[in-house]
Design an enzyme around this catalytic site. Structure first.
Site, PDB file in Angstrom:
ATOM      1  N   ASP A 173      19.117  49.133  78.999  1.00  0.00           N
ATOM      2  CA  ASP A 173      19.627  49.907  80.127  1.00  0.00           C
ATOM      3  C   ASP A 173      19.420  51.394  79.881  1.00  0.00           C
ATOM      4  O   ASP A 173      19.056  51.832  78.790  1.00  0.00           O
ATOM      5  CB  ASP A 173      21.088  49.562  80.439  1.00  0.00           C
ATOM      6  CG  ASP A 173      22.064  50.039  79.379  1.00  0.00           C
ATOM      7  OD1 ASP A 173      21.642  50.747  78.432  1.00  0.00           O
ATOM      8  OD2 ASP A 173      23.259  49.722  79.486  1.00  0.00           O
ATOM      9  N   ILE A 174      19.626  52.152  80.926  1.00  0.00           N
ATOM     10  CA  ILE A 174      19.418  53.600  80.873  1.00  0.00           C
ATOM     11  C   ILE A 174      20.667  54.247  80.304  1.00  0.00           C
ATOM     12  O   ILE A 174      21.790  53.995  80.782  1.00  0.00           O
ATOM     13  CB  ILE A 174      19.112  54.156  82.278  1.00  0.00           C
ATOM     14  CG1 ILE A 174      17.833  53.497  82.822  1.00  0.00           C
ATOM     15  CG2 ILE A 174      18.970  55.676  82.247  1.00  0.00           C
ATOM     16  CD1 ILE A 174      17.535  53.829  84.267  1.00  0.00           C
ATOM     17  N   ASN A 181      23.836  59.657  87.735  1.00  0.00           N
ATOM     18  CA  ASN A 181      24.155  59.557  89.166  1.00  0.00           C
ATOM     19  C   ASN A 181      25.136  60.637  89.602  1.00  0.00           C
ATOM     20  O   ASN A 181      24.994  61.229  90.676  1.00  0.00           O
ATOM     21  CB  ASN A 181      24.734  58.177  89.476  1.00  0.00           C
ATOM     22  CG  ASN A 181      23.664  57.156  89.826  1.00  0.00           C
ATOM     23  OD1 ASN A 181      22.573  57.517  90.260  1.00  0.00           O
ATOM     24  ND2 ASN A 181      23.973  55.890  89.633  1.00  0.00           N
ATOM     25  N   HIS A 186      22.928  59.598  93.948  1.00  0.00           N
ATOM     26  CA  HIS A 186      22.466  58.212  93.903  1.00  0.00           C
ATOM     27  C   HIS A 186      21.020  58.061  94.365  1.00  0.00           C
ATOM     28  O   HIS A 186      20.317  57.150  93.903  1.00  0.00           O
ATOM     29  CB  HIS A 186      23.387  57.317  94.742  1.00  0.00           C
ATOM     30  CG  HIS A 186      24.728  57.103  94.109  1.00  0.00           C
ATOM     31  ND1 HIS A 186      24.938  56.179  93.111  1.00  0.00           N
ATOM     32  CD2 HIS A 186      25.919  57.721  94.315  1.00  0.00           C
ATOM     33  CE1 HIS A 186      26.207  56.210  92.732  1.00  0.00           C
ATOM     34  NE2 HIS A 186      26.832  57.139  93.442  1.00  0.00           N
ATOM     35  N   ASP A 190      18.289  56.250  92.160  1.00  0.00           N
ATOM     36  CA  ASP A 190      17.380  55.164  92.550  1.00  0.00           C
ATOM     37  C   ASP A 190      15.943  55.471  92.122  1.00  0.00           C
ATOM     38  O   ASP A 190      15.216  54.580  91.668  1.00  0.00           O
ATOM     39  CB  ASP A 190      17.433  54.944  94.064  1.00  0.00           C
ATOM     40  CG  ASP A 190      18.727  54.270  94.515  1.00  0.00           C
ATOM     41  OD1 ASP A 190      19.466  53.773  93.642  1.00  0.00           O
ATOM     42  OD2 ASP A 190      18.988  54.248  95.733  1.00  0.00           O
ATOM     43  N   GLU A 217      21.804  49.331  86.111  1.00  0.00           N
ATOM     44  CA  GLU A 217      20.765  50.027  85.352  1.00  0.00           C
ATOM     45  C   GLU A 217      20.204  49.165  84.226  1.00  0.00           C
ATOM     46  O   GLU A 217      19.517  49.660  83.340  1.00  0.00           O
ATOM     47  CB  GLU A 217      21.313  51.336  84.776  1.00  0.00           C
ATOM     48  CG  GLU A 217      22.352  51.189  83.681  1.00  0.00           C
ATOM     49  CD  GLU A 217      23.787  51.100  84.189  1.00  0.00           C
ATOM     50  OE1 GLU A 217      24.705  51.456  83.444  1.00  0.00           O
ATOM     51  OE2 GLU A 217      23.977  50.642  85.344  1.00  0.00           O
TER      52      GLU A 217
END
Length: 310
Positions: A173-174, A181, A186, A190, A217
């Site tokens: 994941d990030i 965000n 947001h 994205d 994520e």
């Protein structure tokens, strides 16, 4: 009344004597086989001669006549036998042997045009296939979604178990994505997800890998026939590519650009291990990678859970 009904029917109808002579034939039948009317002129002719004189309408005339002969010989009713003509028309054929009491007195043939019906069925199958494919894709990144990953895992698990080959799973994941965000919004979040997805796809492009957005994520990569070393090599290539892309992330506590943390699990599947275990253990390894500093790789160990950091 029967004669009027047959002559006005929308189905192609022909009735033969036991000797295969035409007893009744209607205009719809003639139109289907491109036989010039009026139909009554063919009464008394052998039906196979009638078909042979208009064989070009059939894709395989010899096979058509052979099928007719075998059907008549067996004297067994058939329903909805499909016949395709060279003009693309598709007909459903019914055959009924006619008996008066126990006496066999002839054959009844009926052809119905089902071209539009078959086209509608084909269109429906295509639409359903498209919907099924869409249901297996993540709308934002274009990657496979979690549902499709779970299905693919079942397939690859069974194959690896049968062949006694390794199966690896990467879960990453990030880092500090919520902070990303909150800082950039947001919409930009994205875009970040799509960029990371594209990096993962580009790294595994030539590999037999299955890449999916697992949720939020999180991303998952299933690597059939990949041992632990190969899985680590793949994970490190993705981690480096993400870091080197230089996507600004001022809210990150580990690096001022977007980074990822990766958990790895490799196993040779067996009957007493459920497929989902590879995901759970990769998740534990991912947790360990985040706990020990992020922007790194952690490999799940059966002896010490996720204790090997790269």
């Amino acid at each position: 009344m029967f004669s009027v009904m047959v002559q006005n029917a929308k189905t192609g109808t022909m009735i033969e004597t036991p000797e295969r002579e035409v007893a009744v034939i209607n205009q719809t039948f003639c139109d289907m086989f491109d036989i010039p009317g009026p139909p009554n002129q063919y009464v008394g002719l052998k039906s196979n001669q009638l078909f042979l004189s208009h064989a070009p309408m059939l894709k395989d005339p010899a096979r058509f006549l052979k099928t007719v002969e075998s059907t008549v010989y067996s004297k067994e009713s058939i329903v909805d036998e499909e016949i395709t003509f060279i003009n693309g028309k598709i007909y459903a054929r019914d055959y009924i042997p006619i008996y008066e009491g126990h006496v066999y007195i002839g054959h009844y043939w009926e052809y119905r045009d089902i071209t539009e019906k078959k086209k509608a069925e084909c269109d429906l199958r295509k639409a359903n296939k498209k919907l099924e494919m869409l249901s297996m894709k993540d709308g934002l990144t274009g990657l496979n979604n979690r549902r499709s990953l779970d299905k693919q895992l079942e397939i690859e698990w069974g194959y690896a178990q049968k062949e006694k080959e390794p199966l690896s799973f990467l879960l990453f994941d990030i880092d500090y994505f919520k902070a990303y965000n909150d800082t950039y919004g947001h919409i930009q979040g994205d875009e970040c997800l799509k960029e990371v997805a594209n990096i993962a796809k580009s790294v595994v492009f030539d590999e037999p890998a299955f890449v999916a957005r697992y949720g939020g994520e999180e991303f998952g990569i299933l690597l059939p026939r990949a041992n632990q070393y190969e899985a680590i090599k793949m994970a490190e290539a993705i981690r480096q590519q993400v870091e080197q892309r230089g996507i600004i992330h001022q809210a990150s506590d580990v690096f001022k650009c977007v980074t990822i943390s990766v958990g790895i699990m490799t196993v040779v599947p067996s009957e007493n291990i459920p497929p989902i275990s590879i995901v759970h253990q990769a998740d534990q390894a991912l947790y360990e990678a985040k706990r020990t500093g992020r922007n790194r790789i952690s490999v799940y160990s059966h002896h010490k859970e996720a204790d090997s950091n790269v």
